[in-house]
Design an enzyme around this catalytic site. Structure first.
Site, PDB file in Angstrom:
ATOM      1  N   LYS A  78      10.568 -33.332 -30.310  1.00 52.83           N
ATOM      2  CA  LYS A  78       9.443 -32.580 -30.076  1.00 52.83           C
ATOM      3  C   LYS A  78       8.198 -33.693 -30.398  1.00 52.83           C
ATOM      4  O   LYS A  78       7.849 -33.882 -31.679  1.00 52.83           O
ATOM      5  CB  LYS A  78       9.442 -31.213 -30.782  1.00 52.83           C
ATOM      6  CG  LYS A  78       8.141 -30.607 -30.777  1.00 52.83           C
ATOM      7  CD  LYS A  78       8.092 -29.127 -31.460  1.00 52.83           C
ATOM      8  CE  LYS A  78       6.720 -28.283 -31.001  1.00 52.83           C
ATOM      9  NZ  LYS A  78       6.919 -26.955 -31.824  1.00 52.83           N
ATOM     10  N   LYS A  87      10.903 -31.749 -25.570  1.00 48.99           N
ATOM     11  CA  LYS A  87       9.403 -31.043 -25.320  1.00 48.99           C
ATOM     12  C   LYS A  87       8.352 -32.109 -25.726  1.00 48.99           C
ATOM     13  O   LYS A  87       8.436 -32.794 -26.765  1.00 48.99           O
ATOM     14  CB  LYS A  87       9.567 -30.012 -26.481  1.00 48.99           C
ATOM     15  CG  LYS A  87       8.227 -29.005 -26.291  1.00 48.99           C
ATOM     16  CD  LYS A  87       8.532 -28.099 -27.486  1.00 48.99           C
ATOM     17  CE  LYS A  87       7.120 -27.392 -27.627  1.00 48.99           C
ATOM     18  NZ  LYS A  87       6.829 -26.649 -28.404  1.00 48.99           N
TER      19      LYS A  87
HETATM   20  C1  PBG Z   1       5.750 -23.773 -32.601  1.00 54.68           C
HETATM   21  C2  PBG Z   1       5.765 -24.126 -31.220  1.00 54.68           C
HETATM   22  C3  PBG Z   1       4.809 -24.729 -30.342  1.00 54.68           C
HETATM   23  C4  PBG Z   1       5.335 -24.554 -28.768  1.00 54.68           C
HETATM   24  C5  PBG Z   1       6.617 -23.902 -29.070  1.00 54.68           C
HETATM   25  N1  PBG Z   1       6.905 -23.771 -30.316  1.00 54.68           N
HETATM   26  C6  PBG Z   1       3.666 -25.074 -30.534  1.00 54.68           C
HETATM   27  C7  PBG Z   1       3.174 -26.223 -31.411  1.00 54.68           C
HETATM   28  O1  PBG Z   1       4.207 -26.867 -31.861  1.00 54.68           O
HETATM   29  O2  PBG Z   1       1.823 -26.373 -31.689  1.00 54.68           O
HETATM   30  C8  PBG Z   1       4.723 -24.898 -27.824  1.00 54.68           C
HETATM   31  C9  PBG Z   1       5.108 -24.344 -26.553  1.00 54.68           C
HETATM   32  C10 PBG Z   1       4.214 -24.473 -25.378  1.00 54.68           C
HETATM   33  O3  PBG Z   1       3.184 -25.351 -25.377  1.00 54.68           O
HETATM   34  O4  PBG Z   1       4.505 -24.015 -24.382  1.00 54.68           O
HETATM   35  N2  PBG Z   1       5.742 -24.950 -33.223  1.00 54.68           N
END
Ligand code: PBG
Length: 326
Positions: free
Chosen positions: A195, A248
């Protein structure tokens, strides 16, 4: 060689093209994200994500029924709690918004819908970080206990799969152990393994009210410049017990999706995130692109890169188009 070899022969008609198509998007590839907000009575559209909503608890049953009727196999739930504090205690309360939503949905549709829960603290902490903060630093090990409690409480509510998105080190092992100790050995873990610290999450943070109050997430999420590191992250999560791994965002990281799939051959998910959705919506609303063709091209490309599952806000529209055979 030309003229004996003519690539265009197999592109001549729609039927021929369909015979040689290598990647086919199906409804089974889709996972639909749902935001459940404890602070509202009626659904509220998310300004930067047209046609996506924050839902009150009273609407989650109907939402689940709609998703099932469209033939989408899974949802992932995000919660917006009434109460936020330093340690995100609503995240692991049995009366938390996600726990209540899971119970409602499971009571309504049972095994007709796979319920995945996002396991993170950022929506529940007053500072908006994904872990425990001390003197401006996000602490790794003290956060693990809280994430494990959160995952167990989601499992207790009936979640089929828990999906840790915090990017703390060692959380998959800790969550696996806690689930097993509590009798939830059959609850699976989909880890947000690679991520990235991405600007593409902007609209999500508005939707989930989870933007960090200070600093950013670069001390725990990955540097967009790194690919080798992604393979090490994924490797570690598999070693720790992840059943599925996720990359992601998706579109700007298709190289990572491809590498992860090729290297590990694991069930691999890609998250077509909020900013990717917002860009497509904005461009189509301005009339710059044809939305349906663009969405189908984007999702097919993510699958072609190696994703078995795609988390996407376009899931419902896509399921409708696929049903009509478009
Ligand atoms: C929580 C999380 C996030 C997303 C999914 N889980 C945001 C982040 O890490 O700030 C993002 C999903 C999206 O942008 O559609 N940590």
């Amino acid at each position: 060689m030309f003229p004996a070899r003519r690539m265009r022969r197999l592109r001549r008609t729609a039927k021929i093209r369909s015979m040689v198509r290598e990647t086919v998007l199906t409804k089974n590839d889709l996972i639909y994200p749902i935001f459940v907000d404890e602070t509202i009575e009626e659904r509220v559209e998310i300004a930067s994500m047209p046609a996506q909503y924050r839902l009150p608890l009273s609407e989650v049953r109907d939402e689940a029924l709609e998703v099932v009727s469209l033939g989408i196999p899974a949802v992932i739930l995000f919660g917006i709690p009434e109460h936020k504090d330093e340690v995100g205690s609503s995240a692991y309360s049995s009366e938390g918004v996600v726990q209540r939503a899971v119970r409602e949905i499971k009571d309504e549709v049972g095994d007709d819908l796979v319920v995945i829960t996002d396991v993170c603290l950022c929506e529940y902490t007053s500072h908006g970080h994904c872990g425990v903060v001390k003197e401006g630093e996000v602490l790794n090990d003290p956060t693990l206990e809280l994430l494990a409690k959160e995952a167990v409480s989601h499992a207790e509510a009936g979640a089929d799969i828990v999906a840790p998105s915090d990017m703390m080190d060692g959380r998959v092992a800790k969550i696996r152990e806690a689930l097993d100790d509590s009798g939830y050995e059959s609850v699976a873990i989909m880890s947000y393994a690679a991520k990235y610290a991405s600007a593409f999450y902007g609209p999500f943070r508005e939707a989930a009210k989870s933007a960090p109050a200070f600093g950013d997430r670069r001390s725990y999420q990955m540097d967009p410049a790194n690919a080798n590191e992604a393979l090490r992250e994924v490797y570690l999560d598999i070693q720790e017990g992840a059943d599925m791994v996720m990359v992601k965002p998706a579109l700007a990281y298709l190289d990572i999706v491809a590498k992860v799939k090729e290297r590990f051959r694991m069930p691999t998910a890609a998250y077509n995130v909020s900013g990717e959705y917002a860009m497509v919506k904005a461009a189509s609303q301005a009339g710059y692109v044809d939305e349906k063709s663009l969405v189908l091209e984007v999702l097919t490309s993510i699958k072609r890169a190696g994703a078995d599952m795609i988390l996407t806000y376009h899931a419902k529209e896509v399921a409708t188009w696929l049903e009509r055979g478009e």
